[in-house]
Design an enzyme around this catalytic site. Structure first.
Site, PDB file in Angstrom:
ATOM      1  NE  ARG A 154       4.633   2.757   4.467  1.00 54.21           N
ATOM      2  CZ  ARG A 154       4.859   2.024   3.377  1.00 54.21           C
ATOM      3  NH1 ARG A 154       6.089   1.813   2.979  1.00 54.21           N
ATOM      4  NH2 ARG A 154       3.870   1.522   2.686  1.00 54.21           N
ATOM      5  NE  ARG A 155       0.878   6.599   2.108  1.00 55.34           N
ATOM      6  CZ  ARG A 155       0.058   6.182   1.146  1.00 55.34           C
ATOM      7  NH1 ARG A 155      -0.202   6.971   0.124  1.00 55.34           N
ATOM      8  NH2 ARG A 155      -0.522   5.007   1.225  1.00 55.34           N
ATOM      9  CB  VAL A 187      -1.254 -19.824   5.075  1.00 53.18           C
ATOM     10  CG1 VAL A 187      -1.350 -20.873   3.969  1.00 53.18           C
ATOM     11  CG2 VAL A 187       0.159 -19.773   5.625  1.00 53.18           C
ATOM     12  N   GLY A 217      -6.302  -6.222 -11.893  1.00 52.80           N
ATOM     13  CA  GLY A 217      -5.837  -5.995 -10.529  1.00 52.80           C
ATOM     14  C   GLY A 217      -5.494  -7.271  -9.776  1.00 52.80           C
ATOM     15  CG  ASP A 228       2.452 -15.314  -2.088  1.00 52.33           C
ATOM     16  OD1 ASP A 228       2.364 -14.446  -1.206  1.00 52.33           O
ATOM     17  OD2 ASP A 228       1.567 -16.157  -2.316  1.00 52.33           O
ATOM     18  CE  LYS A 257       0.256 -16.841   0.679  1.00 54.63           C
ATOM     19  NZ  LYS A 257      -0.497 -16.433  -0.523  1.00 54.63           N
TER      20      LYS A 257
END
Lengths: 430, 430
Positions: free
Chosen positions: A48-49, A134, A189, A203, A207
């Site tokens: 994208r960038r 997964v 994080g 999420d 899976k």
């Protein structure tokens, strides 16, 4: 017998995973060539960038026009690590139409549109591989659809979300509450700024749909997966779990009914015994426990996310798909021949741990026990604790259907002597 | 797109594993056909005792002439579950020469002659699969050679022998001595009447050779594997291990040297921390822990032996090999392109736990420490315990080569003040 013309790979997305895929393709080029039987060449990278500096990637390969890249016609394999449904779905479909095989790490897309994408792949005689979708680096899809291809899988119990396992492990080991543990996960994080997809089980549900489909050779849609997040789990729940010799994990559970005639898939927090192999899965690790007729109990353990682990899974698929291209063959496609009905949550049978706040007076236990009996839910153990005119009752049931349990809880709430249902937790892995 | 002509399978051996393979082929025929894309038919069963009643097997299929069976020419896949080197080797070779692919569960043969058999398979364009040869039902060979094909494996640490794990687990949990635990294993059927192959590490060494070969893309011969049994492990060793927060396991360890230029393979008892995922592998279960560059730490866990689990692995391979036959392709063959040198045990670098019986007088520790220093072995911790004029010294070292450690121990034995070396145990998994 090394072929000299290289296989051409187009990379869609160059974030944490994509850049690691590109890096390993470069640094391990000789190994990959030896294992495939031909060199592989990075032929284009859609981003994208385009202005971002990408170490080790030839700027001439970078493009913002992903569609043109997959339409080039000379691409052997498209590696899709963009994530999300669109534009990934259209790009993958276009890639098949232009003769490429596809390796994807896209759980959301596979859970939602796996069947349709497999159909396009098959129509064009190409492969669709997605080991990375997964449980990150853990070889899971290949073992389930190839190693266990001669066996009958009855249950898959998985810790498939590292963020929530980190939070629950922290609550277990330190006694922290949910918010405190989440804050630490965010600071380190492990959790995103908006943790909804993880903590609400979205999420894991994607899976679960993918795993159930492969395990039972049956299409399982995302909508078929019952989903309950883990934001309501409290320190008190962990204390109760400890008293039972258990811990609490957010589990993705895919089950074949006892009569074999239907399957279910669900995601929710559950107590599991400390002796169960899944109980000792710490931090952000993932693990999937598989029960089958012949093999018995298997477990697959490893890092469930991160750039390098996910890249490992992508590259394993890339080698397989490239080998298939060289021998003009395809690997296993979708296997949905069993086409078993997918039952709703009400039909799931398991055990329950229920904490009730009740009035501390004679006869309460008899009332409560009557309600359980009337709904056909058999009680295994009851613990009663009184304090200052209030008391708590902790009931652990034998196996009962979710529908029966729901009926029981509704009736319990109507009793004058029951002041509240403090928690309901399923008990799994026994 | 189901093909109607069935694929023909010849079964060599009809013992615990073979009879289970035959049973599942019959009871799960429809599933196998759907997963392969064609029906599979049991075309012949070679046995030694033709008169034995074999439930579910058509007596007309039974023969004592295995050679004639593999030479028939219409056999698509030969499943070899006889075990041992001969006649299995000749039969498998003959099978390839007559156009069959082969699925084998034969660790002894594969460890000794894997390279030669792979060469014959390749010459005839056929597959040789052997998932069942290592760690029974646990998908391990397929994940190592396919899922991790894009990664660089640095270490494989495995509990690959269920008998010895049962014995060690029993010693750990009950404080029993080796003989007592072995007797219980024998009584429960976990150990054979002659347990030599298990307790002396021969079985694990064969598996280590196979795993190292696949993990490092390098031929590793059985003779290259250092082997030490676990019959000398004592209750006192477990007590020492507990003090260090460790337990003791018989490990198969395949390692790439730190500089990447060579590999080693070895089997011996070792202390591992209780926090290591392998430490909680109980009873007769197997587990293999894999460390790789990109994936990080993975573990594969499950039953390592038994008729049903081994049959599950055989049938997974059978499905893959049949699918390859239908698409006229072959799966991954031998991958030995890296051809790294295999170093001897002297070059292995690890940590050591050494118990010495010493005279209880001043200056002994200084003498002992000097010997370690002279051989370049750095000491991490020392614990000294005195009793009645005698004392024991427990030394835990930093990482050092096996050759340095051996030199140290030889020199220690020569000291007047050292009455004996009570035990030397390697410390792994840190």
């Amino acid at each position: 017998m090394m072929r000299t013309r290289p296989l051409k790979v187009a990379l869609l997305g160059c974030g944490v995973v994509g850049s690691e895929v590109a890096r390993i393709m470069t640094t391990h080029a000789a190994d990959l060539a030896a294992r495939i039987g031909a060199p592989v060449e990075l032929a284009g990278v859609a981003v994208r960038r385009p202005d971002k500096v990408r170490e080790g990637i030839d700027p001439a390969l970078v493009t913002t026009d992903a569609t043109a890249l997959v339409k080039r016609g000379d691409i052997d394999v498209v590696v899709e690590v963009i994530g999300g449904v669109e534009p990934a779905r259209t790009l993958i479909t276009t890639a098949f139409e232009h003769g490429a095989s596809v390796v994807s790490a896209n759980k959301a897309l596979l859970a939602q549109d796996g069947a349709a994408l497999h159909a396009v792949a098959e129509e064009h005689g190409r492969d669709l591989y997605y080991e990375a979708a997964v449980a990150g680096a853990i070889p899971l899809i290949r073992p389930l659809r190839e190693s266990l291809a001669g066996d009958k899988v009855n249950r898959v119990l998985g810790i498939v979300n590292g963020t929530t396992n980190f939070i629950l492990d922290k609550m277990d080991s330190t006694g922290a509450g949910y918010q405190e543990a989440l804050d630490e996960a965010t600071a380190l994080g492990y959790a995103e700024a908006d943790p909804t997809a993880d903590v609400e089980g979205f999420d894991a549900a994607a899976k679960a749909a993918i795993l159930a489909g492969i395990a039972f050779h049956t299409r399982v849609r995302l909508d078929d997966v019952y989903r309950e997040g883990m934001t309501e789990v409290t320190a008190a729940d962990f204390a109760s779990a400890k008293e039972m010799g258990c811990t609490i994990k957010l589990l993705a559970i895919c089950e074949r009914a006892a009569d074999g005639g239907s399957v279910t898939a669900r995601v929710h927090p559950a107590m599991i015994p400390l002796t169960h192999p899944l109980a000792s899965v710490r931090g952000a690790y993932n693990a999937v426990f598989v029960e089958s007729d012949a093999a018995g109990q298997l477990m697959f353990y490893g890092p469930g996310a991160g750039g390098s682990p996910t890249a490992s899974a992508v590259l394993g698929d890339l080698v397989a798909v490239c080998r298939n291209r060289l021998s003009d063959a395809t690997g296993p496609g979708e296997s949905a021949y069993a086409a078993l009905p997918v039952s709703s949550m009400g039909e799931v049978v398991t055990r329950y741990h229920i904490s009730l706040d009740v009035a501390d007076k004679p006869g309460v236990l008899a009332q409560v026990a009557t309600v359980f009996a009337e709904h056909g839910v058999s009680i295994d153990t009851v613990r009663q604790q009184g304090k200052d005119g209030e008391a708590s009752l902790v009931v652990v049931t034998h196996r009962a259907s979710d529908a029966s349990l729901t009926g029981t809880v509704e009736a319990l709430r109507k009793l004058d002597t029951v002041r509240g249902v403090a928690s309901i937790m399923r008990v799994e892995g026994e």
